[in-house]
Design a protein around this motif. Structure first.
Motif, mmCIF file in Angstrom:
data_model
loop_
_atom_site.group_PDB
_atom_site.id
_atom_site.type_symbol
_atom_site.label_atom_id
_atom_site.label_comp_id
_atom_site.label_asym_id
_atom_site.label_seq_id
_atom_site.Cartn_x
_atom_site.Cartn_y
_atom_site.Cartn_z
ATOM 1 N N MET A 152 5.871 -9.341 -27.736
ATOM 2 C CA MET A 152 6.019 -7.921 -27.457
ATOM 3 C C MET A 152 4.678 -7.235 -27.175
ATOM 4 O O MET A 152 4.624 -6.251 -26.436
ATOM 5 C CB MET A 152 6.713 -7.230 -28.626
ATOM 6 C CG MET A 152 8.176 -7.626 -28.806
ATOM 7 S SD MET A 152 8.942 -6.825 -30.239
ATOM 8 C CE MET A 152 8.908 -5.101 -29.690
ATOM 9 N N ALA A 153 3.628 -7.767 -27.754
ATOM 10 C CA ALA A 153 2.314 -7.140 -27.603
ATOM 11 C C ALA A 153 1.645 -7.459 -26.270
ATOM 12 O O ALA A 153 0.620 -6.860 -25.933
ATOM 13 C CB ALA A 153 1.407 -7.568 -28.753
ATOM 14 N N PRO A 166 6.196 -5.157 -19.188
ATOM 15 C CA PRO A 166 4.882 -4.784 -19.718
ATOM 16 C C PRO A 166 4.864 -4.916 -21.231
ATOM 17 O O PRO A 166 5.916 -5.064 -21.871
ATOM 18 C CB PRO A 166 4.747 -3.318 -19.294
ATOM 19 C CG PRO A 166 6.165 -2.817 -19.307
ATOM 20 C CD PRO A 166 7.003 -3.983 -18.810
ATOM 21 N N PRO A 167 3.679 -4.842 -21.835
ATOM 22 C CA PRO A 167 3.620 -4.863 -23.301
ATOM 23 C C PRO A 167 4.386 -3.683 -23.890
ATOM 24 O O PRO A 167 4.459 -2.600 -23.295
ATOM 25 C CB PRO A 167 2.117 -4.752 -23.597
ATOM 26 C CG PRO A 167 1.435 -5.208 -22.345
ATOM 27 C CD PRO A 167 2.332 -4.792 -21.228
ATOM 28 N N SER A 168 4.958 -3.888 -25.072
ATOM 29 C CA SER A 168 5.639 -2.806 -25.778
ATOM 30 C C SER A 168 4.614 -1.868 -26.400
ATOM 31 O O SER A 168 3.487 -2.278 -26.701
ATOM 32 C CB SER A 168 6.536 -3.375 -26.878
ATOM 33 O OG SER A 168 7.548 -4.203 -26.343
ATOM 34 N N LEU A 173 5.948 -2.525 -32.274
ATOM 35 C CA LEU A 173 5.598 -3.882 -32.699
ATOM 36 C C LEU A 173 5.913 -4.104 -34.181
ATOM 37 O O LEU A 173 5.749 -3.207 -35.009
ATOM 38 C CB LEU A 173 4.108 -4.133 -32.468
ATOM 39 C CG LEU A 173 3.602 -3.996 -31.030
ATOM 40 C CD1 LEU A 173 2.103 -4.260 -30.983
ATOM 41 C CD2 LEU A 173 4.356 -4.931 -30.093
ATOM 42 N N PRO A 174 6.356 -5.310 -34.530
ATOM 43 C CA PRO A 174 6.552 -5.637 -35.943
ATOM 44 C C PRO A 174 5.271 -5.411 -36.743
ATOM 45 O O PRO A 174 4.182 -5.791 -36.312
ATOM 46 C CB PRO A 174 6.939 -7.115 -35.908
ATOM 47 C CG PRO A 174 7.587 -7.291 -34.572
ATOM 48 C CD PRO A 174 6.811 -6.403 -33.645
ATOM 49 N N GLN A 175 5.428 -4.819 -37.908
ATOM 50 C CA GLN A 175 4.278 -4.520 -38.767
ATOM 51 C C GLN A 175 4.025 -5.618 -39.784
ATOM 52 O O GLN A 175 2.941 -5.676 -40.380
ATOM 53 C CB GLN A 175 4.513 -3.190 -39.488
ATOM 54 C CG GLN A 175 4.640 -2.009 -38.544
ATOM 55 C CD GLN A 175 5.295 -0.828 -39.228
ATOM 56 O OE1 GLN A 175 6.514 -0.704 -39.268
ATOM 57 N NE2 GLN A 175 4.490 0.047 -39.779
ATOM 58 N N GLU A 176 5.015 -6.456 -39.995
ATOM 59 C CA GLU A 176 4.856 -7.621 -40.863
ATOM 60 C C GLU A 176 5.540 -8.801 -40.197
ATOM 61 O O GLU A 176 6.654 -8.669 -39.688
ATOM 62 C CB GLU A 176 5.447 -7.380 -42.246
ATOM 63 C CG GLU A 176 5.245 -8.553 -43.206
ATOM 64 C CD GLU A 176 5.693 -8.259 -44.623
ATOM 65 O OE1 GLU A 176 6.002 -9.223 -45.360
ATOM 66 O OE2 GLU A 176 5.746 -7.069 -44.996
ATOM 67 N N THR A 177 4.855 -9.949 -40.194
ATOM 68 C CA THR A 177 5.411 -11.143 -39.565
ATOM 69 C C THR A 177 5.330 -12.329 -40.527
ATOM 70 O O THR A 177 4.647 -12.281 -41.547
ATOM 71 C CB THR A 177 4.669 -11.498 -38.265
ATOM 72 O OG1 THR A 177 3.304 -11.818 -38.571
ATOM 73 C CG2 THR A 177 4.714 -10.343 -37.262
#
Length: 328
Positions: A152-153, A166-168, A173-177
């Motif tokens: 996504m980034a 394009p990038p999100s 964006l997820p804040q924790e992965t």
């Protein structure tokens, strides 16, 4: 049940798949299948995201109660699951950005608790487009597999659809992965997030509500029609089969099994889907390893025995054969 209720529910089910139809419509496939006397649709693939968002602004959200605190939400895009309780609301996937206000209102009808956590099953926009709105306007904290954030980034391409994205925005964006698995304890339930590598994409996870006995398989499971496999971002048919096996291993006969697209399923429906995938993949692998070209394999119709049951979606049998052939 009254007949008008059946008609209304049928309508809502059809509407809930509108986003999937936009994303998986055959017109943008690498090898479009043209029917005699019908001109191919020449609409630009770049319009697909806009069409999805346009549908999101008007598509109703159907709510199905799964358990006392767990609900299936079907609108535009992928199927969502909401959990409610004193710890706040948890939502799986986020539909379209344009559906955010309707989604917020729908969640509000499920209980007074605030939105707390959003979990993405994978990176595709029909499951993540509403992330930023839920984060910015409802305060959702976002979790996903680390590859989902990475995808996504950065700019992505889904070659099978000739689609470049394009990038999100940062707030989407997820804040924790996590890498392999994550265990959460929310609203008096254990929730297991487990990675399924190289399946629909290289970003897929399942979410298992252990106490509630609800399993969201994401797009590793398409219930009732041939699935899309995104080779551009790491998807493979054998990974899809392994993913289905991983989901089957934690399900029992009473599990509510939620697919990424299609109607609510159960373990038996997931097993039939897994068996279809494995049988088709084995047939195509034999033909491919024997030196047959893609065109020859398509002409051999290796899905013929399944088309009546699985060929009713937007993905045509010939296109599914191509996806399997190219990811073996």
């Amino acid at each position: 049940m009254h007949s008008h209720e059946v008609t209304r529910r049928s309508f809502l089910r059809q509407a809930s798949w509108a986003g999937a139809a936009l994303f998986f419509a055959p017109r943008a496939f690498a090898r479009p299948i043209q029917q005699p006397g019908i001109e191919p649709n020449t609409a630009a693939p770049a319009d697909r995201l806009q069409q999805f968002r346009t549908a999101g602004a008007t598509t109703p959200i159907q709510v199905t109660k799964l358990r006392d605190t767990l609900f299936l939400l079907q609108g535009v895009g992928g199927n969502m699951v909401a959990q409610t309780g004193p710890d706040g609301k948890l939502l799986i996937d986020s539909s379209a950005a344009t559906a955010a206000s309707r989604l917020k209102d729908t969640l509000g009808t499920l209980g007074p608790h605030p939105m707390k956590l959003l979990v993405n099953t994978h990176w595709h926009f029909d499951h993540t487009d509403g992330n930023a709105a839920l984060h910015d306007n409802s305060g959702a904290f976002i979790m996903a597999h680390e590859n989902t954030r990475n995808r996504m980034a950065t700019a992505q391409e889904i070659a099978f659809f000739h689609l470049k994205l394009p990038p999100s925005p940062t707030s989407a964006l997820p804040q924790e992965t996590f890498i392999d698995k994550e265990k959460l304890f929310i609203n008096n339930d254990e929730i297991d997030l487990v990675y399924m590598p190289d399946a629909h994409t290289d970003t897929d996870i399942y979410i298992h509500f252990v106490g509630g006995n609800v399993l969201h398989c994401g797009d590793v499971f398409f219930n009732g029609f041939y699935p899309f496999i995104d080779a551009s971002t790491g998807g493979t048919v054998n990974g899809m089969i392994r993913g289905a096996d991983a989901c089957l291993a934690v399900a029992d006969d009473k599990t509510k099994v939620v697919p990424g697209h299609g109607p609510l399923g159960d373990k038996d429906a997931l097993q039939k889907y897994r068996d279809m995938l494995a049988t088709v993949a084995t047939s195509i692998e034999k033909l491919k390893s024997g030196g047959q070209s893609l065109d020859q394999v398509i002409a051999a119709k290796p899905t013929a025995g399944f088309d009546a049951d699985w060929g009713k979606g937007a993905l045509k049998p010939e296109q599914f054969v191509e996806l399997v052939y190219t990811t073996l």
